[in-house]
Design a protein around this motif. Structure first.
Motif, short mmCIF file in Angstrom:
data_model
loop_
_atom_site.label_atom_id
_atom_site.label_comp_id
_atom_site.label_asym_id
_atom_site.label_seq_id
_atom_site.Cartn_x
_atom_site.Cartn_y
_atom_site.Cartn_z
N GLY A 69 0.82 -1.21 0.09
CA GLY A 69 -0.16 0.08 -0.12
C GLY A 69 0.73 1.40 0.01
N MET A 70 1.76 1.31 0.77
CA MET A 70 2.94 2.36 0.63
C MET A 70 3.41 2.59 -0.72
SD MET A 70 4.64 1.44 4.34
CE MET A 70 5.76 2.92 4.25
N VAL A 71 3.73 1.50 -1.27
CA VAL A 71 4.53 1.60 -2.77
C VAL A 71 3.33 2.04 -3.75
CG1 VAL A 71 5.12 0.23 -4.73
CG2 VAL A 71 6.01 -0.13 -2.33
N ILE A 72 2.03 1.85 -3.58
CA ILE A 72 1.11 2.31 -4.56
C ILE A 72 0.60 3.82 -4.20
CG2 ILE A 72 -1.62 2.17 -4.95
CD1 ILE A 72 -1.29 -0.78 -4.38
N ARG A 73 0.78 4.41 -3.01
CA ARG A 73 0.47 5.69 -2.78
C ARG A 73 1.54 6.48 -3.03
NH1 ARG A 73 0.49 4.31 3.11
NH2 ARG A 73 1.20 6.61 3.53
N GLY A 74 3.02 5.88 -2.95
CA GLY A 74 3.95 6.67 -3.56
C GLY A 74 4.08 6.57 -4.62
N ALA A 75 3.56 5.61 -5.48
CA ALA A 75 3.82 5.84 -7.15
C ALA A 75 2.55 6.76 -7.54
CB ALA A 75 3.52 4.35 -7.74
N THR A 76 1.37 6.69 -6.88
CA THR A 76 0.22 7.47 -7.62
C THR A 76 -0.13 8.77 -6.98
OG1 THR A 76 -1.36 6.32 -6.18
CG2 THR A 76 -0.75 5.08 -8.06
N GLY A 77 0.40 9.01 -5.91
CA GLY A 77 0.26 10.16 -5.04
C GLY A 77 -1.20 10.07 -4.49
N ARG A 78 -2.08 9.17 -4.38
CA ARG A 78 -3.34 8.82 -4.08
C ARG A 78 -3.60 8.07 -2.78
NH1 ARG A 78 -7.12 8.10 -9.00
NH2 ARG A 78 -8.80 8.59 -7.38
N SER A 79 -4.56 8.01 -2.10
CA SER A 79 -4.79 7.31 -1.06
C SER A 79 -5.33 5.96 -1.47
CB SER A 79 -5.76 7.78 -0.06
OG SER A 79 -6.95 7.89 -0.59
N ILE A 80 -5.14 4.76 -0.79
CA ILE A 80 -5.70 3.71 -1.19
C ILE A 80 -7.26 3.56 -1.08
CG2 ILE A 80 -5.73 1.02 -0.41
CD1 ILE A 80 -3.21 1.80 -1.58
N PRO A 81 -8.01 4.24 -0.10
CA PRO A 81 -9.34 4.15 -0.41
C PRO A 81 -9.77 5.01 -1.64
CG PRO A 81 -8.76 4.71 1.99
CD PRO A 81 -7.45 4.61 1.16
N ASP A 82 -9.30 5.90 -1.97
CA ASP A 82 -9.69 6.64 -3.15
C ASP A 82 -9.50 5.78 -4.38
OD1 ASP A 82 -10.47 8.90 -1.81
OD2 ASP A 82 -8.58 10.26 -2.16
N LEU A 83 -8.25 5.22 -4.50
CA LEU A 83 -8.07 4.36 -5.81
C LEU A 83 -8.93 3.17 -5.85
CD1 LEU A 83 -4.27 4.39 -5.71
CD2 LEU A 83 -5.58 5.12 -7.58
N LEU A 84 -9.09 2.74 -4.61
CA LEU A 84 -9.90 1.43 -4.49
C LEU A 84 -11.53 1.79 -5.05
CD1 LEU A 84 -9.69 -1.59 -3.76
CD2 LEU A 84 -10.36 -0.94 -1.60
N SER A 85 -11.72 2.91 -4.47
CA SER A 85 -13.28 3.40 -4.41
C SER A 85 -13.51 3.27 -6.13
CB SER A 85 -13.59 4.56 -3.92
OG SER A 85 -13.63 4.38 -2.32
N GLU A 86 -12.39 4.13 -6.70
CA GLU A 86 -12.58 4.56 -8.10
C GLU A 86 -12.49 3.35 -9.00
OE1 GLU A 86 -9.67 6.52 -11.35
OE2 GLU A 86 -10.19 7.76 -9.53
N ARG A 87 -11.47 2.57 -8.75
CA ARG A 87 -11.13 1.48 -9.61
C ARG A 87 -11.80 0.09 -9.47
NH1 ARG A 87 -6.21 2.55 -12.17
NH2 ARG A 87 -5.86 4.68 -12.45
N VAL A 88 -12.37 0.00 -8.16
CA VAL A 88 -12.98 -1.52 -7.67
C VAL A 88 -14.07 -1.36 -7.16
CG1 VAL A 88 -12.52 -3.60 -6.52
CG2 VAL A 88 -10.59 -2.41 -7.15
N ILE A 89 -14.39 -0.52 -6.18
CA ILE A 89 -15.66 -0.27 -5.33
C ILE A 89 -16.67 -0.02 -6.15
CG2 ILE A 89 -16.75 0.55 -3.37
CD1 ILE A 89 -14.75 -1.47 -2.68
N ALA A 90 -16.68 1.31 -6.87
CA ALA A 90 -17.55 1.76 -7.75
C ALA A 90 -18.02 0.77 -8.92
CB ALA A 90 -17.33 3.24 -8.25
N PRO A 91 -17.19 0.37 -9.59
CA PRO A 91 -17.50 -0.82 -10.73
C PRO A 91 -18.29 -1.96 -10.09
CG PRO A 91 -15.28 -0.05 -11.12
CD PRO A 91 -15.63 0.45 -9.68
N LEU A 92 -18.05 -2.34 -8.88
CA LEU A 92 -18.46 -3.78 -8.67
C LEU A 92 -20.10 -3.53 -8.10
CD1 LEU A 92 -16.01 -5.33 -6.32
CD2 LEU A 92 -16.83 -6.18 -8.45
#
Length: 226
Positions: A69-92
């Protein structure tokens, strides 16, 4: 010195005691740090001792997942909940709004703490059952589903296998894998028989010998009967 793949496979080599029954274990020290509002990032960064070289041998270490999770945040500049909501939670299209446990700095606790209903966890499993597609929408690349659910870590011969954060039961055929959490939490995926089983539980005996194997046996019986 550990690669991202090493960490995904729980082969970082970091020294970490995962004994939930030992008050002074690393996993329980981590839990107290979280409860007291301290930083999970700082806790992870302070773990510098190694048992072995990265990639050498599999050892389940929960904090490895938070490091991802730290790597993902560092690479994208975004929080895990924001990314997960956009890419996974909303489409599901989940039935109930999920929430994350966070540390004292508001950072999501990535190695656990994602609160979903059992039916919504089943949706996550169904998406992987369908090769990363749900409701006609591709959510996860097909290549990632195959790669992450193939036993690739250096686990002991004849024992349960591990991929990229997914468990592969002993004797599983390709396409049979599962997520497993403490106290008897499971998302069991069987692409061979087209079945997903999600289970929430509060079994304090979950680490007793034979408990996991019996749960898998029951999942298989259910999947093969449908």
């Amino acid at each position: 010195g550990a690669s991202i793949r090493d960490v995904l496979q729980m082969q970082s080599g970091v020294t970490f005691d995962e004994d939930y029954l030992d008050y002074d274990s690393d996993i329980n020290r981590m839990g107290r740090a979280l409860a007291l509002g301290r930083s999970m990032d700082r806790f992870a960064a302070d773990l510098e001792a190694r048992d072995r070289d990265p990639g050498e041998q599999w050892q389940y270490v929960s904090i490895d997942t938070h490091v991802i999770g730290m790597v993902i945040r560092g690479a994208t500049g975004r929080s895990i909940p924001d990314l997960l909501s956009e890419r996974v939670i909303a489409p599901l299209g989940l039935e109930r709004e999920p929430y994350y446990i966070t540390d004292g700095e508001g950072v999501a606790f990535v190695l656990g703490g994602l609160n979903l209903t059992t039916r919504d966890y089943a949706r996550l499993g169904l998406m992987f059952l369908q090769g990363g597609v749900y409701g006609g929408t591709r959510i996860v690349p097909d290549g990632w589903v195959d790669a992450s659910t193939t036993p690739s870590a250096n686990t002991e011969p004849g024992r349960i296998g591990y991929g990229y954060q997914w468990w592969i039961p002993v004797g599983a055929e390709p396409g049979q894998f599962m997520a497993r959490g403490i106290y008897g939490q499971y998302v069991y995926v069987d692409q061979v028989n087209g079945v997903v089983i999600a289970a929430n539980a509060a079994d304090r005996q979950f680490r007793e010998p034979g408990v996991n194997e019996e749960n898998i046996r029951i999942f298989r019986l259910i999947a093969e009967s449908l």
